[in-house]
Design an enzyme around this catalytic site. Structure first.
Site, mmCIF file in Angstrom:
data_model
loop_
_atom_site.group_PDB
_atom_site.id
_atom_site.type_symbol
_atom_site.label_atom_id
_atom_site.label_comp_id
_atom_site.label_asym_id
_atom_site.label_seq_id
_atom_site.Cartn_x
_atom_site.Cartn_y
_atom_site.Cartn_z
ATOM 1 N N LYS A 65 1.300 7.034 2.225
ATOM 2 C CA LYS A 65 1.955 7.021 1.136
ATOM 3 C C LYS A 65 2.411 8.281 0.699
ATOM 4 C CE LYS A 65 -0.737 2.874 -0.510
ATOM 5 N NZ LYS A 65 -1.670 2.463 -1.419
ATOM 6 N N HIS A 83 -7.095 1.615 -3.425
ATOM 7 C CA HIS A 83 -6.524 0.912 -2.384
ATOM 8 C C HIS A 83 -6.566 1.596 -1.232
ATOM 9 C CE1 HIS A 83 -4.162 -0.973 -5.936
ATOM 10 N NE2 HIS A 83 -5.358 -1.693 -6.046
ATOM 11 N N ASP A 132 -8.487 -5.402 -9.073
ATOM 12 C CA ASP A 132 -9.277 -4.057 -8.845
ATOM 13 C C ASP A 132 -10.771 -4.181 -9.700
ATOM 14 O OD1 ASP A 132 -7.102 -2.928 -7.352
ATOM 15 O OD2 ASP A 132 -6.443 -1.946 -9.349
ATOM 16 N N TYR A 149 6.316 5.064 -4.669
ATOM 17 C CA TYR A 149 5.381 5.390 -3.261
ATOM 18 C C TYR A 149 6.243 5.000 -2.160
ATOM 19 C CZ TYR A 149 2.201 3.076 -6.739
ATOM 20 O OH TYR A 149 1.374 2.741 -7.803
#
Length: 202
Positions: free
Chosen positions: A72, A62, A169, A132
């Protein structure tokens, strides 16, 4: 807390100092001021995400449009995972390269990825919980993916893992297709955005 740069510019592995005693353990899991010494600015954490994954789950690759991108800070709260940093910035000296760091509840390391870098992970145990800390909120129109099993990227999954992917995905383009369609951030844009962040008051 020890912060070490990875070979991909803008990515770091953070190893906290742990203080165990007969009650358990204490540690500082995040220090924005310490990261600022390496980034040139303090990351502005505005959203926290938590995912719980079965063994073999692969999330990613991503990335987000820059600006603003989404930095992140990723760590494992339970279980263990292999965290992947992938350079998807067109024009970067390490474009298409990646590094992997194991995150678990023994060393309690974390990985920081600056805006513009690609991210993926593979859960090594059932009920692996990843947290995250993000520098931007979720923006569905500005977030994209690359197929995590793209042969050109060639992520090395741990032995014995049968990858489990989401439908999103699974349908993601290859790195080459994403580049050809103009989806990927550029290294120049990411560098310029980092310089802008360094000038903002905190």
């Amino acid at each position: 807390m020890h912060i070490e740069p990875l070979s991909i510019a803008g990515a770091f592995v953070v190893t906290p100092r742990q203080f165990p005693d007969d009650r358990g353990v204490f540690l500082e899991s995040f220090r924005g001021d310490r990261l600022a010494e390496h980034l040139g600015h303090r990351p502005d954490i505005v959203q926290t995400n938590v995912s719980v994954s079965a063994r073999g789950t692969v999330r990613g690759i991503h990335f987000a449009d820059v600006p603003p991108g989404q930095g992140k800070y990723v760590t494992a709260l339970t279980g263990s995972l292999v965290d992947y940093v992938i350079d998807v910035r067109v024009g970067s000296p390490t474009f298409g390269q990646w590094e992997a760091v194991t995150l678990d509840t023994t060393d309690r390391r974390a990985v920081y990825l600056s805006e513009g870098l690609g991210h993926a992970f593979c859960a090594l145990e059932d009920d692996t919980t990843a947290m995250y800390l993000c520098t931007a909120t979720y923006n569905p129109t500005g977030e994209h993916g690359i197929h995590p099993l793209d042969a050109e990227v060639a992520l090395t999954l741990p032995d014995g893992i049968e990858p489990l992917l989401s439908a999103k995905d699974e349908a993601a383009p290859t790195l080459a297709d994403a580049a050809a369609s103009g989806l990927l951030p550029t290294y120049a844009a990411c560098t310029a955005w980092a310089a802008t962040l360094a000038e903002l008051p905190r």
